[in-house]
Design a protein around this motif. Structure first.
Motif, mmCIF file in Angstrom:
data_model
loop_
_atom_site.group_PDB
_atom_site.id
_atom_site.type_symbol
_atom_site.label_atom_id
_atom_site.label_comp_id
_atom_site.label_asym_id
_atom_site.label_seq_id
_atom_site.Cartn_x
_atom_site.Cartn_y
_atom_site.Cartn_z
ATOM 1 N N SER A 97 -2.754 5.979 -0.643
ATOM 2 C CA SER A 97 -4.172 5.747 -0.917
ATOM 3 C C SER A 97 -4.638 4.384 -0.440
ATOM 4 O O SER A 97 -5.824 4.057 -0.566
ATOM 5 C CB SER A 97 -4.448 5.876 -2.419
ATOM 6 O OG SER A 97 -3.732 4.876 -3.141
ATOM 7 N N ASP A 98 -3.693 3.603 0.093
ATOM 8 C CA ASP A 98 -4.006 2.242 0.543
ATOM 9 C C ASP A 98 -4.631 1.432 -0.586
ATOM 10 O O ASP A 98 -5.564 0.651 -0.381
ATOM 11 C CB ASP A 98 -4.937 2.277 1.761
ATOM 12 C CG ASP A 98 -4.945 0.952 2.515
ATOM 13 O OD1 ASP A 98 -3.934 0.218 2.442
ATOM 14 O OD2 ASP A 98 -5.957 0.636 3.166
ATOM 15 N N SER A 99 -4.100 1.629 -1.794
ATOM 16 C CA SER A 99 -4.610 0.940 -2.974
ATOM 17 C C SER A 99 -4.033 -0.470 -3.051
ATOM 18 O O SER A 99 -2.965 -0.760 -2.507
ATOM 19 C CB SER A 99 -4.224 1.728 -4.227
ATOM 20 O OG SER A 99 -4.473 0.976 -5.402
ATOM 21 N N ASP A 100 -4.732 -1.342 -3.762
ATOM 22 C CA ASP A 100 -4.236 -2.696 -4.001
ATOM 23 C C ASP A 100 -3.404 -2.790 -5.279
ATOM 24 O O ASP A 100 -2.906 -3.864 -5.605
ATOM 25 C CB ASP A 100 -5.405 -3.683 -4.104
ATOM 26 C CG ASP A 100 -6.135 -3.844 -2.782
ATOM 27 O OD1 ASP A 100 -5.473 -3.976 -1.749
ATOM 28 O OD2 ASP A 100 -7.386 -3.835 -2.795
ATOM 29 N N THR A 101 -3.293 -1.698 -6.024
ATOM 30 C CA THR A 101 -2.607 -1.731 -7.316
ATOM 31 C C THR A 101 -1.134 -2.103 -7.164
ATOM 32 O O THR A 101 -0.440 -1.588 -6.288
ATOM 33 C CB THR A 101 -2.706 -0.356 -8.000
ATOM 34 O OG1 THR A 101 -4.053 0.086 -7.975
ATOM 35 C CG2 THR A 101 -2.220 -0.439 -9.445
ATOM 36 N N SER A 102 -0.674 -2.992 -8.033
ATOM 37 C CA SER A 102 0.735 -3.374 -8.066
ATOM 38 C C SER A 102 1.468 -2.606 -9.158
ATOM 39 O O SER A 102 0.865 -2.129 -10.125
ATOM 40 C CB SER A 102 0.881 -4.874 -8.332
ATOM 41 O OG SER A 102 0.361 -5.638 -7.273
ATOM 42 N N VAL A 103 2.783 -2.517 -9.001
ATOM 43 C CA VAL A 103 3.649 -1.915 -10.011
ATOM 44 C C VAL A 103 4.427 -3.026 -10.696
ATOM 45 O O VAL A 103 4.974 -3.919 -10.038
ATOM 46 C CB VAL A 103 4.619 -0.902 -9.377
ATOM 47 C CG1 VAL A 103 5.621 -0.385 -10.409
ATOM 48 C CG2 VAL A 103 3.847 0.257 -8.748
ATOM 49 N N ILE A 104 4.462 -2.990 -12.018
ATOM 50 C CA ILE A 104 5.335 -3.860 -12.809
ATOM 51 C C ILE A 104 6.441 -2.972 -13.364
ATOM 52 O O ILE A 104 6.162 -1.989 -14.063
ATOM 53 C CB ILE A 104 4.570 -4.546 -13.954
ATOM 54 C CG1 ILE A 104 3.444 -5.429 -13.399
ATOM 55 C CG2 ILE A 104 5.525 -5.374 -14.814
ATOM 56 C CD1 ILE A 104 2.514 -5.976 -14.460
#
Length: 357
Positions: free
Chosen positions: A204-211
């Motif tokens: 999705s080319d999202s900016d969301t990061s994973v923790i």
């Protein structure tokens, strides 16, 4: 210690963070408040500057301990807390999940109480704690945006749990523009739904990061739970079925090659290798292991200095994961918890089933 940006928020977190549910509770070993404060200070000294707590941990005790530990060092710390559980009006029953409240009035009161306990006027990251997808209404999202606009929150996250799963919630965190991060159980042995979120962010080319939390798979990948370990009833790791640990010990033996990487100088402990594998994903901003003492802090913070996982090692691990690390029996953990009756899991093509509540 390296740092990574959380989404596009401008907030940078240390690649190895401090999962602060270990302080303020006795679920992962008992310690005095003074010992807990000293442990946080030791982590900060080691470069572990992302501190991830929650108001429900010890019913406020963890936040109070963190507030004391960072007194005079607030500028060094990327501080995160979580809200959403109503522990003020409900008693804790063992390790059971408490009722949640996600209306504007409750969240406002809870957030202000968190700021008081942390002795700060802002947090770098605020996360909704295990919120169901239908609980994160437009009203809730409006409130979160207000706090971000007035400077009391710099970045927003959605922490998933309590067991591995909640696929629809993680997908919503990636989709909704308000959220900079999604926190989930993610490790070499429990790769779903973490892999799914990583792939969704990419596609999705999202900016969301994973923790990534529980990076050591409840004691397997740091080898703190061995065939000789006896887990007390109060130990949070005791909720895992015995089959989980029995098959897990076999899986650990299958990945011993990670401790002595080929073609480079240096070695890794298994615990360090588990952290490095997670950090091989650009989408993972921080890994939050559960430190028990200074020895853990020294070893795991040093994962920043050991050789990264090579492409060849990563591919070999992919092949092993695809065939269950050559373990041909059930591990007792074929349940992936979800809030939408498993439909999201089925749609994603994951070989799991919904947990019964």
């Amino acid at each position: 210690m390296e740092h990574r940006e959380l989404g596009n928020s401008g907030v940078e977190v240390s690649e190895i963070g401090f999962g602060a549910w270990v302080v303020g509770t006795d679920w992962w070993g008992d310690r005095s408040d003074d010992q807990a404060v000293a442990m946080v200070e030791e982590a900060l000294d080691a470069g572990v500057t992302y501190v991830d707590t929650g108001d429900v941990y010890g019913h406020g005790d963890s936040e109070a301990i963190i507030g004391e530990a960072i007194d005079g060092r607030r500028d060094e710390v990327t501080l995160s807390t979580k809200i959403g559980y109503d522990f003020y009006d409900n008693p804790q029953a063992g390790h059971g999940e408490l009722p949640k409240e996600l209306n504007r009035e409750y969240l406002t009161e809870a957030f202000e109480a968190s700021l008081d306990r942390l002795d700060t006027d802002y947090v770098d990251v605020l996360q909704l704690h295990n919120a169901n997808v239908d609980e994160v209404t437009p009203e809730v999202r409006d409130l979160l945006r207000e706090w971000k606009e007035d400077g009391r929150v710099r970045a927003l996250g959605w922490a998933l749990g309590p067991s591995i799963g909640w696929l629809a919630e993680g997908d919503a965190a990636v989709e909704y523009e308000e959220f900079d991060a999604v926190q989930t159980v993610f490790n070499l042995f429990e790769q779903e739904p973490g892999r799914h979120f990583v792939e969704t962010v990419r596609e999705s080319d999202s900016d969301t990061s994973v923790i990534a939390r529980v990076p050591h798979s409840s004691g397997l990948l740091n080898e703190q739970v061995t065939p000789d370990t006896v887990l007390e009833d109060g130990d949070h790791r005791s909720h895992r079925p015995k089959e989980w640990y029995e098959t897990g010990w076999e899986k650990v033996e299958a990945i011993r090659f990670l401790e002595d990487p080929e073609g480079v100088e240096g070695t890794r402990t298994m615990a360090q290798a588990a952290i490095r594998w997670l950090l091989a994903h650009d989408e993972v901003a921080s890994v939050t292991p559960t430190f028990r003492d200074g020895n853990d802090i020294a070893e795991w913070s040093a994962a920043a200095d050991v050789p990264p996982i090579s492409d060849a090692e990563y591919e070999r691990l992919e092949e092993l994961y695809a065939r269950n690390f050559d373990v041909d029996r059930d591990d007792g953990m074929d349940v992936l918890r979800t809030s939408v009756d498993g439909e999201d899991i089925e749609a994603a093509g994951l070989d799991k089933r919904a947990a019964s509540y």
